[in-house]
Motif scaffolding. Sequence first.
Motif, mmCIF file in Angstrom:
data_model
loop_
_atom_site.group_PDB
_atom_site.id
_atom_site.type_symbol
_atom_site.label_atom_id
_atom_site.label_comp_id
_atom_site.label_asym_id
_atom_site.label_seq_id
_atom_site.Cartn_x
_atom_site.Cartn_y
_atom_site.Cartn_z
ATOM 1 N N LEU A 143 36.607 45.101 32.528
ATOM 2 C CA LEU A 143 38.035 45.258 32.779
ATOM 3 C C LEU A 143 38.594 43.994 33.414
ATOM 4 O O LEU A 143 39.706 43.562 33.124
ATOM 5 C CB LEU A 143 38.287 46.459 33.690
ATOM 6 C CG LEU A 143 38.012 47.820 33.062
ATOM 7 C CD1 LEU A 143 38.229 48.925 34.069
ATOM 8 C CD2 LEU A 143 38.902 48.043 31.851
ATOM 9 N N VAL A 166 39.049 41.355 30.767
ATOM 10 C CA VAL A 166 40.233 41.587 29.950
ATOM 11 C C VAL A 166 41.491 41.237 30.734
ATOM 12 O O VAL A 166 42.491 40.795 30.180
ATOM 13 C CB VAL A 166 40.283 43.067 29.501
ATOM 14 C CG1 VAL A 166 41.588 43.383 28.824
ATOM 15 C CG2 VAL A 166 39.134 43.368 28.580
ATOM 16 N N VAL A 175 42.741 43.396 33.483
ATOM 17 C CA VAL A 175 43.446 44.609 33.881
ATOM 18 C C VAL A 175 43.919 44.442 35.326
ATOM 19 O O VAL A 175 43.194 43.908 36.154
ATOM 20 C CB VAL A 175 42.473 45.796 33.769
ATOM 21 C CG1 VAL A 175 43.002 46.998 34.472
ATOM 22 C CG2 VAL A 175 42.210 46.085 32.315
ATOM 23 N N PRO A 176 45.111 44.875 35.654
ATOM 24 C CA PRO A 176 45.567 44.732 37.038
ATOM 25 C C PRO A 176 44.634 45.448 37.986
ATOM 26 O O PRO A 176 44.014 46.433 37.640
ATOM 27 C CB PRO A 176 46.937 45.420 37.027
ATOM 28 C CG PRO A 176 47.359 45.451 35.639
ATOM 29 C CD PRO A 176 46.150 45.432 34.778
ATOM 30 N N THR A 177 44.551 44.973 39.173
ATOM 31 C CA THR A 177 43.654 45.328 40.281
ATOM 32 C C THR A 177 42.336 44.572 40.188
ATOM 33 O O THR A 177 41.462 44.775 41.017
ATOM 34 C CB THR A 177 43.303 46.841 40.411
ATOM 35 O OG1 THR A 177 42.431 47.212 39.352
ATOM 36 C CG2 THR A 177 44.527 47.688 40.409
ATOM 37 N N PHE A 211 43.004 39.671 36.342
ATOM 38 C CA PHE A 211 44.450 39.754 36.259
ATOM 39 C C PHE A 211 45.100 38.675 37.086
ATOM 40 O O PHE A 211 46.092 38.060 36.670
ATOM 41 C CB PHE A 211 44.908 41.142 36.716
ATOM 42 C CG PHE A 211 46.396 41.305 36.728
ATOM 43 C CD1 PHE A 211 47.083 41.445 37.911
ATOM 44 C CD2 PHE A 211 47.105 41.301 35.546
ATOM 45 C CE1 PHE A 211 48.452 41.595 37.912
ATOM 46 C CE2 PHE A 211 48.474 41.444 35.538
ATOM 47 C CZ PHE A 211 49.152 41.590 36.730
ATOM 48 N N ILE A 212 44.554 38.427 38.265
ATOM 49 C CA ILE A 212 45.120 37.400 39.141
ATOM 50 C C ILE A 212 45.082 36.042 38.438
ATOM 51 O O ILE A 212 46.078 35.306 38.431
ATOM 52 C CB ILE A 212 44.342 37.327 40.462
ATOM 53 C CG1 ILE A 212 44.234 38.697 41.112
ATOM 54 C CG2 ILE A 212 44.979 36.334 41.400
ATOM 55 C CD1 ILE A 212 45.514 39.201 41.678
ATOM 56 N N TRP A 219 47.655 35.987 35.737
ATOM 57 C CA TRP A 219 49.005 35.919 36.295
ATOM 58 C C TRP A 219 49.379 34.481 36.590
ATOM 59 O O TRP A 219 50.450 34.007 36.227
ATOM 60 C CB TRP A 219 49.056 36.785 37.545
ATOM 61 C CG TRP A 219 50.344 36.769 38.279
ATOM 62 C CD1 TRP A 219 50.699 35.937 39.293
ATOM 63 C CD2 TRP A 219 51.447 37.639 38.079
ATOM 64 N NE1 TRP A 219 51.957 36.225 39.733
ATOM 65 C CE2 TRP A 219 52.447 37.261 39.014
ATOM 66 C CE3 TRP A 219 51.701 38.698 37.204
ATOM 67 C CZ2 TRP A 219 53.669 37.914 39.090
ATOM 68 C CZ3 TRP A 219 52.925 39.338 37.287
ATOM 69 C CH2 TRP A 219 53.891 38.945 38.215
ATOM 70 N N SER A 232 43.661 37.331 25.344
ATOM 71 C CA SER A 232 43.293 38.423 26.255
ATOM 72 C C SER A 232 43.022 39.675 25.464
ATOM 73 O O SER A 232 42.075 40.413 25.752
ATOM 74 C CB SER A 232 44.438 38.730 27.225
ATOM 75 O OG SER A 232 44.634 37.664 28.086
ATOM 76 N N LEU A 233 43.867 39.928 24.472
ATOM 77 C CA LEU A 233 43.653 41.115 23.655
ATOM 78 C C LEU A 233 42.350 41.003 22.877
ATOM 79 O O LEU A 233 41.636 41.995 22.713
ATOM 80 C CB LEU A 233 44.831 41.316 22.704
ATOM 81 C CG LEU A 233 46.103 41.732 23.440
ATOM 82 C CD1 LEU A 233 47.302 41.694 22.525
ATOM 83 C CD2 LEU A 233 45.914 43.129 23.999
ATOM 84 N N GLY A 292 40.741 41.287 43.680
ATOM 85 C CA GLY A 292 41.835 41.533 42.754
ATOM 86 C C GLY A 292 42.996 42.222 43.436
ATOM 87 O O GLY A 292 44.138 42.112 43.021
ATOM 88 N N LEU A 293 42.669 42.962 44.520
ATOM 89 C CA LEU A 293 43.731 43.631 45.255
ATOM 90 C C LEU A 293 44.180 42.814 46.459
ATOM 91 O O LEU A 293 45.258 42.995 46.977
ATOM 92 C CB LEU A 293 43.250 45.010 45.722
ATOM 93 C CG LEU A 293 43.199 46.044 44.602
ATOM 94 C CD1 LEU A 293 42.506 47.299 45.071
ATOM 95 C CD2 LEU A 293 44.601 46.384 44.151
ATOM 96 N N PHE A 323 50.012 46.192 50.980
ATOM 97 C CA PHE A 323 49.457 44.873 51.300
ATOM 98 C C PHE A 323 49.869 43.947 50.175
ATOM 99 O O PHE A 323 50.356 44.373 49.151
ATOM 100 C CB PHE A 323 47.927 44.901 51.437
ATOM 101 C CG PHE A 323 47.226 45.620 50.324
ATOM 102 C CD1 PHE A 323 46.743 46.906 50.518
ATOM 103 C CD2 PHE A 323 47.039 45.030 49.091
ATOM 104 C CE1 PHE A 323 46.101 47.576 49.504
ATOM 105 C CE2 PHE A 323 46.413 45.703 48.064
ATOM 106 C CZ PHE A 323 45.938 46.978 48.283
ATOM 107 N N VAL A 374 49.065 41.775 47.218
ATOM 108 C CA VAL A 374 47.988 41.502 46.278
ATOM 109 C C VAL A 374 47.916 39.997 46.033
ATOM 110 O O VAL A 374 46.877 39.375 46.126
ATOM 111 C CB VAL A 374 48.247 42.245 44.953
ATOM 112 C CG1 VAL A 374 47.166 41.922 43.960
ATOM 113 C CG2 VAL A 374 48.326 43.724 45.204
ATOM 114 N N LEU A 375 49.057 39.438 45.683
ATOM 115 C CA LEU A 375 49.177 37.992 45.552
ATOM 116 C C LEU A 375 50.142 37.532 46.627
ATOM 117 O O LEU A 375 50.965 38.319 47.074
ATOM 118 C CB LEU A 375 49.792 37.625 44.202
ATOM 119 C CG LEU A 375 49.023 37.926 42.938
ATOM 120 C CD1 LEU A 375 49.943 37.682 41.766
ATOM 121 C CD2 LEU A 375 47.829 37.033 42.847
ATOM 122 N N ILE A 417 56.557 38.706 34.057
ATOM 123 C CA ILE A 417 56.423 37.352 34.599
ATOM 124 C C ILE A 417 57.723 36.591 34.430
ATOM 125 O O ILE A 417 58.155 35.864 35.333
ATOM 126 C CB ILE A 417 55.268 36.622 33.899
ATOM 127 C CG1 ILE A 417 53.958 37.290 34.273
ATOM 128 C CG2 ILE A 417 55.241 35.170 34.282
ATOM 129 C CD1 ILE A 417 52.754 36.587 33.735
#
Lengths: 147, 537, 494
Positions: free
Chosen positions: B428, B431, B433-435, B439-440, B443, B465-466, B512-513, C67, C69-70, C186
Motif C-alpha cells: 500500500l 502504491v 495510499v494515504p497514511t 503517499f508523502i 505528495w 502509481s496506478l 506516513g501519519l 496532528f 501529517v505533513l 494538490i
Amino acid sequence: MISDLLSNLNWGHYNYWIIIVLMMVGLYAVIARGNLIKKIVGLNIFQTSVFMLYISLGKVDGGTAPILEEGLTRPFSNPLPHVLILTAIVVGIATTALALALVLRIKAVYGTIEEDELEEADNKTEAEEAQLAADILGADDNRGGAH
Amino acid sequence: MASPEIILAAAEAGHIVTAAAGTHVGTHGATHHEAPGLLDIIRNNLPALQVLVPLTLAPLITLLNNRNLSWLLAMVGTSVSLLIAVVLTTQVLDGSVISYALGNWAPPLGIELRVDAANALVLLIVAAIGTCAAIYARPSVDKELGMTEQPLFYTAFLLCFSGLLGVTITGDAFNLFVFLEISSLSTYALVAMGAKQDRRALNAAYNYLILGTVGATFYVIGLGLAYMMTGTLNMADLAQRLPDLMGSGTLWVAFGFITIGLATKLAMFPLHFWLPNAYTYAPSVVTGFLAATATKVAVYALIRFIFTVFGADFAVEAQLFGKVLLPLGLIGIIAGSLVAIWQVNAKRILAFSSVAQIGYMLVGLGLMSLTGLTATMLHMFNHALMKGALFFALGAVMWKLGGVTLDKMRGAGKLMPWTMAAFVGGGLSLVGVPTTVGFISKWYLLNAAFEREWYWLIAILLITSLMAAVYMWRVFEVAYLRPAPEGVQKGEAPLLLLIPTWALVLANFWFGLNATTTVNLAETAARGLLGLTGGAN
Amino acid sequence: MISMSFDLAIALSLIIPVVGTILIGMSGDRPNQRETVTLLTAISLFAVTLWLLPQVAAGARPEVSFFEVLPGMPLKFVIEPLGMLFATIASGLWIVNSIYAIGYMRNTGEVNHTRFFMCFPISIGAALGMAYAGNLFTLFIFYEVLTLSTYPLVAHRETEEAKKGARIYLGVLLTTSIGLLLPAIIATYMLTGTTDFTAGGILADHVSPTTATILLALFMFGIGKAALMPFHKWLPSAMVAPTPVSSVLHAVAVVKAGVFSVLKIGIYIFGIDYLADADLTFWLQAVSAFTLVTASIIALTKDNLKARLAYSTISQLAYVVFGLSLATAAGFMGGSLQIAMHAVGKITLFYFAGAIYVAHHKTEVSQLNGLGRKMPLSFIAYTIGALSIIGLPPFGGAWPKFVLMEGAVDAGQPLLIAVLIISSLLNIAYLLPITVRGFFLKPDGEDTPAPFSWDGVKEAPFMVLAPLCFTAFLCFVMFFAVDAVEGLIAPILN
C-alpha cells in the motif's frame, strides 16, 4: 583535412593517448568478449589505464622519485597519485580475485564460462519457471478457484 | 602534469577551507587539555566510530568463526552504528555541519569526515535498515545459506554495512571511492551467496561485478581529471576551487565521468541492468538490505557531487538536470513499472519497481527546485522503509514456502497471515495510499511538479502509481484470493523474521501519519545542499 | 464517568470502529460473540453520533485538529450539518445492516465470516472519517481507506466472477481517485495555500473561471464513488458481492460518501455563489442529466434484480450531482435530501433482493412471477421502497424530487424539470413491474394461482425480514421528518 587535424593534436601529451587506447581496448574486451576470463582481463586493462592516468598526472618535468631524503633540492614528482593508485591497485586485485572466484564457481556449477552459453542456460531456467507458474496459475483458474 | 606549487597551495588553503566551510564547524579529534574521559573520547570521535565499529568487528567475526557469535557481533555492530547515527543526526538537525579530521590530519590534505543534514538522513537509513537486517538474518541465513560458513556471510554483511556508511560520511572524494568499493565488493560476494538456492545468483553477481567495477573506475577517472585541475581531493576544497575553473573542458569531462560512474551504482536507466538479477537471486536478507540502502547511498553520492562539489550552477550549465536526469529518470520510471507488471517472480517485480522508484528520485532532482530536492531526499528515506519491509516480508515467505514465484505464493494470505499483512502494508505504501510514507513522497513530488507547471509530469507520475497498483495487486490476488496448494501447512515465519519486518511496516505508517520530522529533515538537507540559509519551518 | 466532549466524540467515532474490528478478529471462532461485538460496535457508534446530532443541529460546529501529517497539513475534523447528516444515516443504517448481514450470512452458506465482519467497521469508520473531515486532505485519506476496506467485501466469494468484479471495482475507483481527485486536491492546495473546507468556498478569488471549470471537472469525475458516467462501471461490477455488502455499502456508505463529497466540495471549496456567478456548472447539468436518464434506461434492460438496482442507484446518485449543478440553494437542499431519502429507499430494495435470494434462491426479475403470494411482507416492503424511489408521497423520496424541481426553476432551467419527470416515469417502468409480477402474475408452471393462505407463506428468516420491514417503515417516517433534515441543512445555505 585530416592532416590539419593531426598536426593540431598535441603529441607531447602522449601519455593521454596511450591511456585512451588502453582504456578502449579494455572496455572493448569487457563488452565484446564472451569468455568470462577475458572480460576480467579486459577489466584489468581498463583499470591499468586509469592507474597510468593518475601516475602520469603526477610526474613533474625533471622531477625525481618522491622519496624524502637529506638535502633534497631537486623537484620531485607528486607522491599523492602514487598513493592513490596503490589503493586503487589493491582494490583492483581484490576485484579480480573475487571475479576469478566467481568464475571458478560458475564453471563448477554450469560447466562453461562462455557468456552466451550461460545466458542460454539461464534463459532456459527462466522460461521453465515462467511456464510452470503460468500452468499452475492457469489450472487454478480453470478449477474455478472456489473454496 | 602537476607542479609542486599546487601541492603547497593546497596546504595553505587547508586552513581556509576548514574555517570557512559550513555555518558551524566543530573540529573534532582528540584534544589534549586534560586526560579526557572515555565518554568524551567517544563523543569527540563519533564520525570515525560510525564506520570503524562495524569495520573492525567484521574480521573479528571471521577470526572467531562461531555461528552464534557472528550473529551477535553483527547485531552489536549495526545497533551501535544506529545509536551513533541517531546522535549525529540530532547534532545537525538545525542545519549545522560536523567536520572531523581523521587521524587528526587537517583537511584538505588529511581525510575529512563531514556530517550535515543530507548525509545524516542517509546514515540513519543505512544504520536502521542494517540493524533490522542483522536481527532478521539469523533464521533467514540458516534457511537459505545453511549452517556452515555463516561467519563469512556476517563478515561480508558488516563490511558492506561499514562501506555504505563510509561512503555517506566521508568528505574526501577518493575516500568515497575506497568505501564505495569496500561496499561493492562485499555486495558482489553477498549476492553470489544466493547460489545455494538458485545458481543464477552467480551470473548475477558476476555481471554486477563487471558493471559495478566499470562504474567505479569511471568515477576514478573523473576524479583524477578533477584532481589534475584543482590539486585537491577534499570535497569542500574542490567546491571552493572549481568555480574559478568553470570554462575548462577537462572539468566537463570529469563531471561526466563521475556522473556516469555513480549512475551505474544507483541503477539509473540504462545502466540498471544488473539490478533485477542481483536483487532476485541474492539471499532474502541481502536483497532487503541492499534494496533499501545501496542505491540510496549512490544517489546521495551523486547529489553530493552535483550540489556540493561541482555546484548547482555547473550542473545547470551542463544541462545535467534537463537532458540527463529528468529524461532518464522518466524512462526508468515508465520502463521499470511496465516490465514489473509482466513478471512472475515477486522479488523480480519488486526489483523492477525499485528501478522505477529510483527514477522518481532522479525526477525529483531533475525538477531543479527546493521542493523537488526535498522530495528526492524524502523519497530516499521513505523508499528504504517501503522496500525494506516488502523484501523482508518476501524473505519470510521464502523461509516458509521455499520460493517467491507467484505459483508458490498461492494462498499465502491464509497460510502466513501476519507475513502477508506486512507485505500488504508495504505494498500500500508503494502504491502511495494515504497514511503511508509512499503517499508523502508522492505528495511532495506532485507538489514540485505542480510548482513548475509540468502537467505532463504529473500525468506520468499518476499513471505510474496506478501501474504500481497493478503489479502489487497481482501478488495480493494470488496470495489472498487463491486457494493454497495441497499439503502445505499453515504456519507463520519465526519471530526473528516477523519483528524486523513489522517494525519497518509500522514505520511506514508512523512516518506516513507523522511526516513532519522526516519532512523537516529532508528540507533542511535540501536547503543545505542548495546553499540556502535557514533551517526548515 | 468521562464527560463527553466534542474532541472525545470525534475520537471515539474513529476509535470504536478500529477496536471493533480488532475484537471481531479475535472472536473469529466464536460466531455468537463475534456477532455481538459487531452489534455493540454499531450501537455505540450510533450513540456517539446521536449525541453529536442535536448539538450540530443547534448550531455547534465542533472542530478538532489531531496532528500534522505533513507540515501545514493537519488531520482535521470539522462537523457541519451535511457531514452530520451523512454520519447519522451511515451509522444508523449500519445497525440495521449488521442484523441483516448476520441473518444473511448464516442462512446462505457463505464462508469467511470473520474477514467479512472485520471489514465492515473499518468501512463505516472510514465513512465517518469522511463525514467529519475538515479539509480535503483528511477527506482523501478516508476516501482511499474506504475504497481499500470495501475491496475484500466485494471480492468475498473468491470466484472468478467475484475477482473480476472486484478488480474492476478497485481499478475504476483507484484510477479516478489517484488520477483525477489527487491532482485536483494538490492543485487546490497550490492555488489557494490551503485545503480547508470553508463556508463560501476558497477558490473564488484565486483562480480564473477556466481553471475553476477544469478543477470542477477533475473533482466531479475524480470522485468515482459518485458513479458519474463514464466512471460508473464499478457499481454494477460490485454487485458480485453478497447482498449485505451491496445494501449498506452501495446504497448507503460508498455511494453516499461519493455524492456527499460532491456536495461538500461544491459548497465548501467552490461555494454556491461562485458556482452560480461564474456559471461553472452548465456542463455538469448535462452530464448528470445524461447519467440520470441513461442509467434508468439501462436499468430497464436488466433482468438480474441486483443489476437493475445497481443502475437505478447510478441514476439516483446523479440526482445529487444534478442538484449541485443547479447551483442554487434549493438544488443543494434537494441533493442533501436525496442523500437521506435515497439511502433509506435503496437499502429497502437491496434488502428485498437479498430476502428473495435467501428464501427462494431467485435472482432474476423474470423469476418473480407470483412470488408475492409466498412473500407478501417482503413485496409490500419492496413496493414502499420503490414508491419512495419513484418519488411519490407519502414516502420520503417525494421530497428530493420536489425540491429539485424547485431548484431547477430557481436556476432558470425549467426544461430540466422535464428530465426529472422522464426519470420518474422510467423509475416506474423498471421498479413497479416487480410488484406487478409478484402479486398479479401467475407463477411459471401454474395455470390457476392457488388461493392465498398464510400457510403457503415462506418469508426470509426473521433477521433478514425484520430489517427489510423496518427500512420500509422508515421510508414512510422520513416523509414527515423532512422538516428536521431541512432545518439541519438550511444554515449552510445562507
